[in-house]
Motif scaffolding. Structure first.
Motif, PDB file in Angstrom:
ATOM      1  N   GLU A  81      54.135  27.700 -16.502  1.00  0.00           N
ATOM      2  CA  GLU A  81      55.842  27.897 -16.566  1.00  0.00           C
ATOM      3  C   GLU A  81      56.541  26.938 -15.533  1.00  0.00           C
ATOM      4  O   GLU A  81      56.550  26.868 -14.572  1.00  0.00           O
ATOM      5  N   TRP A  82      57.138  26.103 -16.323  1.00  0.00           N
ATOM      6  CA  TRP A  82      57.467  24.721 -15.682  1.00  0.00           C
ATOM      7  C   TRP A  82      59.719  24.631 -16.350  1.00  0.00           C
ATOM      8  O   TRP A  82      59.765  25.771 -16.561  1.00  0.00           O
ATOM      9  N   PHE A  83      59.581  25.002 -14.772  1.00  0.00           N
ATOM     10  CA  PHE A  83      61.358  24.774 -14.652  1.00  0.00           C
ATOM     11  C   PHE A  83      62.377  23.350 -14.288  1.00  0.00           C
ATOM     12  O   PHE A  83      61.131  22.670 -13.757  1.00  0.00           O
ATOM     13  N   ARG A  84      62.603  23.036 -13.882  1.00  0.00           N
ATOM     14  CA  ARG A  84      63.784  21.517 -14.052  1.00  0.00           C
ATOM     15  C   ARG A  84      64.164  21.816 -12.956  1.00  0.00           C
ATOM     16  O   ARG A  84      64.518  22.738 -11.761  1.00  0.00           O
ATOM     17  N   VAL A  85      64.008  20.530 -12.047  1.00  0.00           N
ATOM     18  CA  VAL A  85      64.288  20.001 -10.790  1.00  0.00           C
ATOM     19  C   VAL A  85      65.611  19.414 -10.920  1.00  0.00           C
ATOM     20  O   VAL A  85      65.824  19.008 -11.213  1.00  0.00           O
ATOM     21  N   ALA A  86      66.419  20.417 -10.303  1.00  0.00           N
ATOM     22  CA  ALA A  86      67.988  20.168 -10.575  1.00  0.00           C
ATOM     23  C   ALA A  86      68.208  18.427  -9.668  1.00  0.00           C
ATOM     24  O   ALA A  86      68.849  17.846 -10.187  1.00  0.00           O
ATOM     25  N   SER A  87      68.083  18.648  -8.794  1.00  0.00           N
ATOM     26  CA  SER A  87      67.949  17.345  -8.373  1.00  0.00           C
ATOM     27  C   SER A  87      67.337  16.332  -8.666  1.00  0.00           C
ATOM     28  O   SER A  87      65.983  15.562  -7.314  1.00  0.00           O
ATOM     29  N   THR A  88      67.085  15.518  -9.571  1.00  0.00           N
ATOM     30  CA  THR A  88      66.666  14.471  -9.820  1.00  0.00           C
ATOM     31  C   THR A  88      67.682  13.193 -10.082  1.00  0.00           C
ATOM     32  O   THR A  88      68.604  14.309 -11.105  1.00  0.00           O
ATOM     33  N   SER A  89      67.691  12.342 -10.076  1.00  0.00           N
ATOM     34  CA  SER A  89      68.421  11.111 -10.120  1.00  0.00           C
ATOM     35  C   SER A  89      68.150   9.676 -10.372  1.00  0.00           C
ATOM     36  O   SER A  89      66.769   9.870 -10.001  1.00  0.00           O
ATOM     37  N   PHE A  90      68.900   9.345 -11.346  1.00  0.00           N
ATOM     38  CA  PHE A  90      68.279   7.681 -11.097  1.00  0.00           C
ATOM     39  C   PHE A  90      69.370   6.558 -10.849  1.00  0.00           C
ATOM     40  O   PHE A  90      71.187   7.004 -11.450  1.00  0.00           O
ATOM     41  N   ASP A  91      68.827   5.716 -10.470  1.00  0.00           N
ATOM     42  CA  ASP A  91      69.702   4.829  -9.318  1.00  0.00           C
ATOM     43  C   ASP A  91      70.008   3.814  -9.976  1.00  0.00           C
ATOM     44  O   ASP A  91      71.025   2.397  -9.463  1.00  0.00           O
ATOM     45  N   GLY A  92      69.461   3.116 -10.999  1.00  0.00           N
ATOM     46  CA  GLY A  92      69.314   2.260 -11.385  1.00  0.00           C
ATOM     47  C   GLY A  92      67.787   1.266 -11.340  1.00  0.00           C
ATOM     48  O   GLY A  92      67.354  -0.021 -12.422  1.00  0.00           O
ATOM     49  N   ARG A  93      67.567   1.674 -10.025  1.00  0.00           N
ATOM     50  CA  ARG A  93      65.951   1.295  -9.458  1.00  0.00           C
ATOM     51  C   ARG A  93      65.167   2.176  -9.511  1.00  0.00           C
ATOM     52  O   ARG A  93      64.279   2.061  -9.727  1.00  0.00           O
ATOM     53  N   GLU A  94      65.848   3.599  -8.980  1.00  0.00           N
ATOM     54  CA  GLU A  94      64.636   4.851  -8.771  1.00  0.00           C
ATOM     55  C   GLU A  94      64.852   5.802  -9.024  1.00  0.00           C
ATOM     56  O   GLU A  94      66.026   6.131  -9.152  1.00  0.00           O
ATOM     57  N   LEU A  95      63.960   6.553  -9.635  1.00  0.00           N
ATOM     58  CA  LEU A  95      63.537   7.560  -9.869  1.00  0.00           C
ATOM     59  C   LEU A  95      63.752   9.137  -8.359  1.00  0.00           C
ATOM     60  O   LEU A  95      62.284   8.611  -7.953  1.00  0.00           O
ATOM     61  N   THR A  96      64.592   9.677  -8.267  1.00  0.00           N
ATOM     62  CA  THR A  96      64.200  10.295  -7.067  1.00  0.00           C
ATOM     63  C   THR A  96      64.435  11.981  -7.437  1.00  0.00           C
ATOM     64  O   THR A  96      65.418  12.444  -7.982  1.00  0.00           O
ATOM     65  N   ILE A  97      63.367  12.784  -7.267  1.00  0.00           N
ATOM     66  CA  ILE A  97      63.436  14.023  -7.031  1.00  0.00           C
ATOM     67  C   ILE A  97      63.297  14.822  -6.238  1.00  0.00           C
ATOM     68  O   ILE A  97      62.028  14.580  -5.251  1.00  0.00           O
ATOM     69  N   ARG A  98      63.767  15.327  -6.447  1.00  0.00           N
ATOM     70  CA  ARG A  98      64.446  16.268  -4.190  1.00  0.00           C
ATOM     71  C   ARG A  98      64.444  17.378  -4.706  1.00  0.00           C
ATOM     72  O   ARG A  98      64.558  18.443  -5.632  1.00  0.00           O
ATOM     73  N   HIS A  99      62.579  18.357  -3.635  1.00  0.00           N
ATOM     74  CA  HIS A  99      62.952  19.448  -4.196  1.00  0.00           C
ATOM     75  C   HIS A  99      62.803  19.742  -2.385  1.00  0.00           C
ATOM     76  O   HIS A  99      61.097  19.923  -2.180  1.00  0.00           O
ATOM     77  N   ALA A 100      62.062  21.741  -2.544  1.00  0.00           N
ATOM     78  CA  ALA A 100      62.265  22.421  -1.164  1.00  0.00           C
ATOM     79  C   ALA A 100      61.172  23.530  -1.940  1.00  0.00           C
ATOM     80  O   ALA A 100      61.826  24.414  -2.160  1.00  0.00           O
ATOM     81  N   PRO A 101      59.964  23.405  -2.213  1.00  0.00           N
ATOM     82  CA  PRO A 101      58.887  23.899  -2.831  1.00  0.00           C
ATOM     83  C   PRO A 101      58.271  25.301  -2.018  1.00  0.00           C
ATOM     84  O   PRO A 101      58.821  25.758  -1.094  1.00  0.00           O
ATOM     85  N   ASP A 102      58.279  26.598  -3.014  1.00  0.00           N
ATOM     86  CA  ASP A 102      58.152  27.548  -2.509  1.00  0.00           C
ATOM     87  C   ASP A 102      57.181  27.719  -1.899  1.00  0.00           C
ATOM     88  O   ASP A 102      56.428  28.768  -1.344  1.00  0.00           O
ATOM     89  N   LYS A 103      55.793  27.201  -2.249  1.00  0.00           N
ATOM     90  CA  LYS A 103      54.545  27.070  -2.285  1.00  0.00           C
ATOM     91  C   LYS A 103      53.648  25.761  -1.831  1.00  0.00           C
ATOM     92  O   LYS A 103      54.091  25.278  -1.939  1.00  0.00           O
ATOM     93  N   ASP A 104      53.150  25.975  -1.588  1.00  0.00           N
ATOM     94  CA  ASP A 104      52.362  25.499  -0.962  1.00  0.00           C
ATOM     95  C   ASP A 104      52.042  24.205  -1.759  1.00  0.00           C
ATOM     96  O   ASP A 104      51.966  23.017  -2.023  1.00  0.00           O
TER      97      ASP A 104
END
Length: 374
Positions: A81-104
């Motif tokens: 089961e795959w879901f989208r990480v809503a807090s994904t952003s690109f600032d023109g230089r870096e792709l940043t993925i922000r996520h607080a996982p519920d599991k280890d």
């Protein structure tokens, strides 16, 4: 302590720093013998409950910059089961993925992966179907078997292939849906197609690239979808062997299943621009597109690639090469890495389940158009 790995089937990431969960530095690795890169797939362990900030620091050098616009990475706790990480952003230089996982343990990827391990399991299961005749066309440069399936006994020779570009995992999810419906002996649409046509199917063209975690190329660094006119066993045996089989069977219909990084919709690309393009080609493509538009809420015709100039199509590309060589309806299907603007699903984006369903809809259209092909 965080551990970040990608040394597994289809994996791709280089971890530069993971000491600080709020400042994790990652790089996407390029294809082995080519400069292409955009596909990533990695596992994080030890991050449960932490606010992870993962910076893909070389995203500005990726092959398709338009692929980062309005893009959201996918994540999974079980790789099913795959879901989208809503807090994904690109600032023109870096792709940043922000996520607080519920599991280890959690996996992140560019799109829901379809590694060769899943492919082999699926192939072993589907071979049991009485509908399919299976064969091995030969081997890749890394020694993996190139599987080929034949189904039906009708006069029209209809070819379907997927995954020339290994990072386009949606092609394999689409193939699952297509083969599942094709082998359902209670499905009237599948039965009609098998009476009208003989199907020739190569579910995964670029197994070496898939296993190596490549975006576009095989073990030799060759883009298979730029190798059709002058393919060789030394650099692109995958294309060479399929092309030889096509010469044996003939081709009345060709569908090449892909994914597009930038365009947030499903679309078809035709072979306009080949020297022999005429009203018959135009009519067949228009009929297929129109019917697919009628039955699929996930298809549209307003966005796509600009057509080649008349007589200037690139015959190194499968779609154009097959259309010109066999004077047949030949198309490339493109599906998005992002969500589709038509019929969006913010939680999952364009997803494995939607790929499978979309494939089933194509089978309906193929059955309807088969008698028109010649």
């Amino acid at each position: 302590m965080l551990t970040i790995t990608s040394d597994f089937d289809s994996g791709n990431i280089l971890c530069k720093s993971a000491e600080d969960p709020s400042n994790i530095e990652l790089e996407i690795k390029p294809d082995g013998k080519a400069a292409f890169f955009q596909w990533f797939y990695y596992c994080v362990e030890g991050g449960e409950g932490q606010n992870l900030v993962m910076r893909l620091t070389n995203a500005d050098g990726a092959s398709y910059q338009g692929g980062w616009k309005d893009y959201h990475a996918v994540a999974s706790y079980d790789q099913e089961e795959w879901f989208r990480v809503a807090s994904t952003s690109f600032d023109g230089r870096e792709l940043t993925i922000r996520h607080a996982p519920d599991k280890d343990k959690v996996w992140y990827a560019y799109f829901a992966p379809y590694p060769t391990s899943r492919y082999r399991t699926y192939i072993d299961n589907i071979k049991a179907s009485s509908v399919l005749k299976d064969a091995v066309l030969g081997e890749t440069l890394d020694g993996q078997e190139i599987h080929y399936f034949q189904a039906g006994s009708g006069p029209r020779q209809m070819w379907v292939i997927a995954r020339q570009h290994p990072g386009e995992a949606m092609g394999s999810w689409w193939m699952e849906g297509f083969l599942e419906r094709l082998t359902d002996d209670t499905d009237e649409g599948a039965g009609a197609l098998l009476e009208k046509a003989t199907l020739h199917i190569v579910p995964c063209m670029n197994l070496d690239g898939v296993k190596r975690g490549h975006l576009r190329t095989n073990a030799a660094g060759k883009d298979l979808n730029r190798a059709w006119r002058n393919t060789t066993m030394e650099e692109s045996p995958e294309v060479y062997l399929v092309r030889e089989k096509m010469r044996e069977t003939g081709v009345d219909f060709f569908l090449d299943v892909h994914g597009d990084e930038a365009i947030p919709n499903n679309f078809l690309d035709n072979a306009f621009g080949i020297p022999s393009w005429d009203e018959r080609h135009e009519k067949l493509f228009a009929t297929y597109s129109s019917r697919l538009l009628d039955i699929s809420k996930d298809f549209q015709t307003k966005q796509g690639y600009p057509p080649a100039a008349p007589g200037k199509a690139n015959l190194d590309i499968a779609n154009s090469y097959v259309a010109e060589t066999w004077n047949c309806l030949s198309m490339t299907l493109e599906m998005p890495f992002k969500d589709a603007n038509v019929n969006p699903d913010p939680e999952h984006g364009w997803s494995p389940a939607r790929c499978r369903n979309f494939a089933r809809e194509h089978l309906t259209v193929m059955a309807e158009i088969a008698d028109m092909l010649r």
